[in-house]
Motif scaffolding. Structure first.
Motif, PDB file in Angstrom:
ATOM      1  N   GLU A 122      19.341  26.589 -21.947  1.00 22.22           N
ATOM      2  CA  GLU A 122      20.672  25.979 -21.859  1.00 22.22           C
ATOM      3  C   GLU A 122      21.305  25.895 -23.247  1.00 22.22           C
ATOM      4  O   GLU A 122      20.666  25.457 -24.210  1.00 22.22           O
ATOM      5  CB  GLU A 122      20.570  24.574 -21.258  1.00 22.22           C
ATOM      6  N   ASP A 187      22.186  14.257 -21.832  1.00 19.57           N
ATOM      7  CA  ASP A 187      22.252  14.110 -20.376  1.00 19.57           C
ATOM      8  C   ASP A 187      23.470  13.311 -19.938  1.00 19.57           C
ATOM      9  O   ASP A 187      24.005  13.530 -18.840  1.00 19.57           O
ATOM     10  CB  ASP A 187      20.981  13.419 -19.860  1.00 19.57           C
ATOM     11  N   TYR A 190      26.088  16.094 -20.201  1.00 20.58           N
ATOM     12  CA  TYR A 190      25.821  17.234 -19.315  1.00 20.58           C
ATOM     13  C   TYR A 190      24.656  16.844 -18.398  1.00 20.58           C
ATOM     14  O   TYR A 190      23.486  17.069 -18.737  1.00 20.58           O
ATOM     15  CB  TYR A 190      25.438  18.479 -20.130  1.00 20.58           C
ATOM     16  N   GLU A 192      21.563  16.293 -16.075  1.00 18.41           N
ATOM     17  CA  GLU A 192      20.382  17.111 -15.743  1.00 18.41           C
ATOM     18  C   GLU A 192      20.103  18.215 -16.753  1.00 18.41           C
ATOM     19  O   GLU A 192      19.261  19.075 -16.512  1.00 18.41           O
ATOM     20  CB  GLU A 192      20.520  17.732 -14.341  1.00 18.41           C
ATOM     21  N   SER A 193      20.787  18.192 -17.896  1.00 22.70           N
ATOM     22  CA  SER A 193      20.551  19.259 -18.875  1.00 22.70           C
ATOM     23  C   SER A 193      19.120  19.219 -19.406  1.00 22.70           C
ATOM     24  O   SER A 193      18.499  20.266 -19.616  1.00 22.70           O
ATOM     25  CB  SER A 193      21.553  19.159 -20.034  1.00 22.70           C
ATOM     26  N   ASN A 195      16.344  18.260 -17.902  1.00 22.23           N
ATOM     27  CA  ASN A 195      15.400  18.818 -16.925  1.00 22.23           C
ATOM     28  C   ASN A 195      15.469  20.344 -16.887  1.00 22.23           C
ATOM     29  O   ASN A 195      14.436  21.017 -16.790  1.00 22.23           O
ATOM     30  CB  ASN A 195      15.689  18.255 -15.525  1.00 22.23           C
ATOM     31  N   ARG A 196      16.667  20.888 -16.991  1.00 18.04           N
ATOM     32  CA  ARG A 196      16.809  22.342 -16.989  1.00 18.04           C
ATOM     33  C   ARG A 196      16.168  22.945 -18.247  1.00 18.04           C
ATOM     34  O   ARG A 196      15.459  23.954 -18.170  1.00 18.04           O
ATOM     35  CB  ARG A 196      18.288  22.742 -16.900  1.00 18.04           C
ATOM     36  N   ILE A 197      16.421  22.323 -19.390  1.00 18.30           N
ATOM     37  CA  ILE A 197      15.854  22.825 -20.642  1.00 18.30           C
ATOM     38  C   ILE A 197      14.330  22.757 -20.608  1.00 18.30           C
ATOM     39  O   ILE A 197      13.635  23.712 -20.990  1.00 18.30           O
ATOM     40  CB  ILE A 197      16.411  22.018 -21.838  1.00 18.30           C
ATOM     41  N   LEU A 199      12.346  22.786 -18.046  1.00 19.70           N
ATOM     42  CA  LEU A 199      11.824  23.803 -17.125  1.00 19.70           C
ATOM     43  C   LEU A 199      11.862  25.192 -17.749  1.00 19.70           C
ATOM     44  O   LEU A 199      10.942  25.999 -17.566  1.00 19.70           O
ATOM     45  CB  LEU A 199      12.623  23.794 -15.817  1.00 19.70           C
ATOM     46  N   GLN A 200      12.930  25.478 -18.497  1.00 16.03           N
ATOM     47  CA  GLN A 200      13.055  26.791 -19.137  1.00 16.03           C
ATOM     48  C   GLN A 200      11.989  26.982 -20.218  1.00 16.03           C
ATOM     49  O   GLN A 200      11.407  28.061 -20.342  1.00 16.03           O
ATOM     50  CB  GLN A 200      14.467  26.942 -19.723  1.00 16.03           C
TER      51      GLN A 200
END
Length: 252
Positions: A122, A187, A190, A192-193, A195-197, A199-200
């Protein structure tokens, strides 16, 4: 008997880039400028000899090769002319192993770098990196992290050097709660940023682990990947972010 071939201009450019324009044995620059033009002063050296003598065959009989075809680019490395001559005459097992290891690491790194494009991060993480680089940091990490920071001891194995382990531990102690706070702020802007980061990062770590067993190498590759994916951000700051994710359990 295989015929000697000269690497093409494109292949020479690849060989030069692989060693970052420096002879990997003596660190001499492999290009010079004269008359407004760049000229090369390196040669594409065969790591395993093109046409080994009987003595060389015996000498290297138990050594691993980088490719079955000695004329494949995987078996070439850019050396200055002096080092090329010394490497070939006389050939030794130690010199062979040294160049073999250098080139093998280059090939491994190239294979990993080819994956950077496919695994995204992200763009918002750049804001956390920028804060680390540009804003003044006041160390106010609570002592409670001193005990908790030592999950690293349980995760690290013998492939992680002591100096890197010490650096990661210090970065966790100094920056973990600070970075955690920056992600909370992120967060709020943005949702849920984080959690996305996370996971990536975890996904790319799992991909690296399939082909690389060294934690030292994986830590370096994750740091470089994060830097490249965020516009060549500071490697130091990116290393701190990866240390955060080691403590947070996405890595190792």
């Amino acid at each position: 008997m295989p015929k000697r071939r000269k690497p093409t201009d494109n292949e020479n450019a690849i060989l030069l880039a692989e060693v970052e324009n420096m002879c990997p044995l003596c660190a001499k620059s492999l290009m010079y400028e004269k008359g407004g033009k760049k000229h090369k002063i390196f040669e594409g050296a065969h790591i395993y000899p093109l046409n080994p003598t009987e003595e060389e065959k015996e000498l290297l009989k138990d050594e691993e090769k980088l490719h079955g075809d000695v004329n494949n680019l995987d078996n070439f490395i850019a050396l200055c002319r002096d080092c090329h001559k010394k490497f070939d005459n006389p050939r030794t097992v130690d010199d062979y192993r040294k160049l073999f290891s250098i080139k093998k690491n280059i090939l491994s790194k190239n294979e990993t770098r080819a994956k950077y494009h496919d695994y995204q991060i992200e763009t918002e993480i750049k804001e956390v990196i920028t804060v680390l680089v540009e804003e003044e940091f006041h160390e106010d990490t609570p002592n409670e992290l001193e005990l908790n920071a030592l999950k690293l001891n349980e995760k690290a194995n013998e492939t992680l050097t002591k100096i890197t382990k010490r650096r990661i531990r210090n970065e966790i102690r100094e920056y973990y709660l600070y970075i955690q706070q920056q992600f909370i702020i992120l967060d709020s802007q943005y949702p849920e940023s984080f959690n996305r980061i996370a996971l990536q990062v975890k996904l790319f770590y799992s991909i690296l682990r399939k082909s690389e067993s060294s934690q030292e190498v994986i830590y370096g590759q994750l740091t470089e990947w994060l830097s490249k994916k965020t516009g060549n951000s500071s490697l130091g700051a990116c290393g701190i972010i990866i240390s955060f994710f080691i403590q947070n359990c996405e890595v190792f």
